[in-house]
Design a protein around this motif. Sequence first.
Motif, PDB file in Angstrom:
ATOM      1  N   GLN A  50       6.199  -6.342   3.191  1.00  0.00           N
ATOM      2  CA  GLN A  50       7.658  -6.222   3.111  1.00  0.00           C
ATOM      3  C   GLN A  50       7.964  -5.011   2.239  1.00  0.00           C
ATOM      4  O   GLN A  50       7.584  -4.964   1.069  1.00  0.00           O
ATOM      5  CB  GLN A  50       8.230  -7.490   2.489  1.00  0.00           C
ATOM      6  CG  GLN A  50       9.739  -7.528   2.410  1.00  0.00           C
ATOM      7  CD  GLN A  50      10.229  -8.837   1.809  1.00  0.00           C
ATOM      8  OE1 GLN A  50       9.810  -9.915   2.223  1.00  0.00           O
ATOM      9  NE2 GLN A  50      11.097  -8.740   0.814  1.00  0.00           N
ATOM     10  N   LEU A  51       8.636  -4.017   2.801  1.00  0.00           N
ATOM     11  CA  LEU A  51       8.753  -2.713   2.156  1.00  0.00           C
ATOM     12  C   LEU A  51       9.974  -2.566   1.253  1.00  0.00           C
ATOM     13  O   LEU A  51      10.329  -1.446   0.870  1.00  0.00           O
ATOM     14  CB  LEU A  51       8.751  -1.613   3.225  1.00  0.00           C
ATOM     15  CG  LEU A  51       7.497  -1.565   4.108  1.00  0.00           C
ATOM     16  CD1 LEU A  51       7.584  -0.414   5.107  1.00  0.00           C
ATOM     17  CD2 LEU A  51       6.229  -1.461   3.277  1.00  0.00           C
ATOM     18  N   SER A  52      10.610  -3.667   0.897  1.00  0.00           N
ATOM     19  CA  SER A  52      11.733  -3.626  -0.043  1.00  0.00           C
ATOM     20  C   SER A  52      11.847  -4.976  -0.725  1.00  0.00           C
ATOM     21  O   SER A  52      11.258  -5.961  -0.286  1.00  0.00           O
ATOM     22  CB  SER A  52      13.047  -3.288   0.678  1.00  0.00           C
ATOM     23  OG  SER A  52      13.396  -4.333   1.566  1.00  0.00           O
TER      24      SER A  52
ATOM     25  N   GLN B 296       0.835  -1.197   0.000  1.00  0.00           N
ATOM     26  CA  GLN B 296       0.000   0.000   0.000  1.00  0.00           C
ATOM     27  C   GLN B 296       0.866   1.243   0.000  1.00  0.00           C
ATOM     28  O   GLN B 296       1.813   1.358   0.772  1.00  0.00           O
ATOM     29  CB  GLN B 296      -0.905   0.011   1.234  1.00  0.00           C
ATOM     30  CG  GLN B 296      -1.792   1.244   1.336  1.00  0.00           C
ATOM     31  CD  GLN B 296      -2.686   1.217   2.564  1.00  0.00           C
ATOM     32  OE1 GLN B 296      -2.737   0.231   3.281  1.00  0.00           O
ATOM     33  NE2 GLN B 296      -3.396   2.311   2.802  1.00  0.00           N
ATOM     34  N   ALA B 297       0.525   2.172  -0.884  1.00  0.00           N
ATOM     35  CA  ALA B 297       1.198   3.474  -0.906  1.00  0.00           C
ATOM     36  C   ALA B 297       0.176   4.535  -0.506  1.00  0.00           C
ATOM     37  O   ALA B 297      -0.886   4.647  -1.127  1.00  0.00           O
ATOM     38  CB  ALA B 297       1.758   3.767  -2.298  1.00  0.00           C
ATOM     39  N   PHE B 298       0.471   5.280   0.532  1.00  0.00           N
ATOM     40  CA  PHE B 298      -0.399   6.364   0.962  1.00  0.00           C
ATOM     41  C   PHE B 298      -0.208   7.563   0.040  1.00  0.00           C
ATOM     42  O   PHE B 298       0.697   7.591  -0.795  1.00  0.00           O
ATOM     43  CB  PHE B 298      -0.075   6.742   2.409  1.00  0.00           C
ATOM     44  CG  PHE B 298      -0.351   5.645   3.407  1.00  0.00           C
ATOM     45  CD1 PHE B 298      -1.628   5.468   3.922  1.00  0.00           C
ATOM     46  CD2 PHE B 298       0.656   4.786   3.811  1.00  0.00           C
ATOM     47  CE1 PHE B 298      -1.883   4.449   4.837  1.00  0.00           C
ATOM     48  CE2 PHE B 298       0.417   3.766   4.727  1.00  0.00           C
ATOM     49  CZ  PHE B 298      -0.862   3.595   5.238  1.00  0.00           C
ATOM     50  N   SER B 299      -1.060   8.552   0.172  1.00  0.00           N
ATOM     51  CA  SER B 299      -0.866   9.784  -0.599  1.00  0.00           C
ATOM     52  C   SER B 299       0.498  10.369  -0.260  1.00  0.00           C
ATOM     53  O   SER B 299       1.087  10.058   0.782  1.00  0.00           O
ATOM     54  CB  SER B 299      -1.971  10.799  -0.273  1.00  0.00           C
ATOM     55  OG  SER B 299      -1.823  11.288   1.053  1.00  0.00           O
TER      56      SER B 299
ATOM     57  N   GLY C 164       4.568  11.598   3.811  1.00  0.00           N
ATOM     58  CA  GLY C 164       5.464  12.509   4.529  1.00  0.00           C
ATOM     59  C   GLY C 164       5.113  12.608   5.998  1.00  0.00           C
ATOM     60  O   GLY C 164       5.998  12.620   6.865  1.00  0.00           O
ATOM     61  N   ARG C 165       3.819  12.675   6.307  1.00  0.00           N
ATOM     62  CA  ARG C 165       3.391  12.777   7.710  1.00  0.00           C
ATOM     63  C   ARG C 165       3.740  11.509   8.480  1.00  0.00           C
ATOM     64  O   ARG C 165       4.272  11.574   9.603  1.00  0.00           O
ATOM     65  CB  ARG C 165       1.885  13.025   7.788  1.00  0.00           C
ATOM     66  CG  ARG C 165       1.380  13.310   9.203  1.00  0.00           C
ATOM     67  CD  ARG C 165      -0.126  13.232   9.293  1.00  0.00           C
ATOM     68  NE  ARG C 165      -0.615  11.868   9.212  1.00  0.00           N
ATOM     69  CZ  ARG C 165      -0.627  11.012  10.235  1.00  0.00           C
ATOM     70  NH1 ARG C 165      -0.146  11.369  11.418  1.00  0.00           N
ATOM     71  NH2 ARG C 165      -1.101   9.794  10.078  1.00  0.00           N
ATOM     72  N   LEU C 166       3.450  10.352   7.899  1.00  0.00           N
ATOM     73  CA  LEU C 166       3.744   9.089   8.580  1.00  0.00           C
ATOM     74  C   LEU C 166       5.244   8.903   8.780  1.00  0.00           C
ATOM     75  O   LEU C 166       5.690   8.484   9.849  1.00  0.00           O
ATOM     76  CB  LEU C 166       3.176   7.917   7.784  1.00  0.00           C
ATOM     77  CG  LEU C 166       1.669   7.689   7.876  1.00  0.00           C
ATOM     78  CD1 LEU C 166       1.236   6.614   6.880  1.00  0.00           C
ATOM     79  CD2 LEU C 166       1.256   7.292   9.293  1.00  0.00           C
TER      80      LEU C 166
ATOM     81  N   PRO D 152       4.850   2.276  -6.440  1.00  0.00           N
ATOM     82  CA  PRO D 152       5.099   3.217  -7.542  1.00  0.00           C
ATOM     83  C   PRO D 152       5.632   4.576  -7.082  1.00  0.00           C
ATOM     84  O   PRO D 152       5.740   5.488  -7.902  1.00  0.00           O
ATOM     85  CB  PRO D 152       3.705   3.371  -8.165  1.00  0.00           C
ATOM     86  CG  PRO D 152       2.765   3.202  -7.015  1.00  0.00           C
ATOM     87  CD  PRO D 152       3.406   2.171  -6.121  1.00  0.00           C
ATOM     88  N   GLN D 153       5.988   4.704  -5.810  1.00  0.00           N
ATOM     89  CA  GLN D 153       6.444   5.985  -5.264  1.00  0.00           C
ATOM     90  C   GLN D 153       7.239   5.697  -4.002  1.00  0.00           C
ATOM     91  O   GLN D 153       7.235   4.578  -3.487  1.00  0.00           O
ATOM     92  CB  GLN D 153       5.224   6.855  -4.913  1.00  0.00           C
ATOM     93  CG  GLN D 153       4.382   6.234  -3.782  1.00  0.00           C
ATOM     94  CD  GLN D 153       3.279   7.128  -3.289  1.00  0.00           C
ATOM     95  OE1 GLN D 153       2.382   7.489  -4.057  1.00  0.00           O
ATOM     96  NE2 GLN D 153       3.325   7.487  -2.011  1.00  0.00           N
ATOM     97  N   PRO D 154       7.938   6.704  -3.461  1.00  0.00           N
ATOM     98  CA  PRO D 154       8.602   6.518  -2.172  1.00  0.00           C
ATOM     99  C   PRO D 154       7.592   6.182  -1.078  1.00  0.00           C
ATOM    100  O   PRO D 154       6.413   6.560  -1.144  1.00  0.00           O
ATOM    101  CB  PRO D 154       9.276   7.865  -1.919  1.00  0.00           C
ATOM    102  CG  PRO D 154       9.442   8.466  -3.272  1.00  0.00           C
ATOM    103  CD  PRO D 154       8.247   8.025  -4.053  1.00  0.00           C
TER     104      PRO D 154
END
Length: 286
Positions: A214-216, A49-52, A57-59, A244-246
């Motif tokens: 798993q984030l990588s 999952q990619a947040f906005s 940035g906030r998280l 698809p994004q950082p």
Amino acid sequence: MRREGCVPLSPNVLRGVCGMIRRTFAWLFAVSFLWTASAVAQERPAQVQAFSISETGRLGTAIWRQDVAAARATDALLAASGGQPPQGLIGWIVIPEGDGQRVRFLSGEISAPQAFKDVVIDSQLKAGPVIDVAEPALSVDEIAQFAARNTAAQAIGPLRCAARYNAVMLKDPEGSGWLVWLLASTTQANVVPMGGHYRFHISADGQTVEKREQLSGGCLDMDRSQAQRGGQTVGLVTNIVVAPQPLEVHVYLSLLNRLPIYAMAGDKIWEVQGARIREVTPSARR
């Protein structure tokens, strides 16, 4: 809110960074393949999952602040107890308190934790004195937060990229439960663990893993000296294969290491300078 080392780059430096990224594009994909091959014979990780961009940035900032708060509170606790953890200590949780945070150290049984000692971390991330807790009973939320940490730790899985993982627990901004990050850590000053981090979605009572991410693509330790180009701090370059994004971990790593991070995700190049995330794909800037 404190910003560490996130300075704007001049257009000439930025163009140089983009050129460097393009030249290393093929190399990074080869590296990402080697991460997966070296990580205990596992399948390519699923997309996460990619947040906005703003929520990412906030998280990431919240993760960094909690991680730093826990570290500074632990230093204060050890200093007050002769360099050794107090007897009976079983862990900690972090509770928001105004503009600061209260790090609550726990004692008792894992299944029945009690408040033990508190250290308040102010908005500038400075630690106050160690306080003996008068009322040991925890709130329902505090019990659930500690349970969520332990539930995630038991479900980390086979890919272990570090001898030690730091835990951060936050309320899920899109649900009723918890988000728990297990962050690969290191004691080596010049090493940045770019890979090996996890995100868990945990139920509101802290007892059930609803999703493990798993984030990588695998393990990757990077040398901070790679961030230097021509005597200037340019940044570290990485490749993202799971989104698809950082992600929020890239914001956290940028803040923690006081370095910009340039990430390639899909056909785009992104710049992460602390909580500031922007696309810097050359074609997007013409």
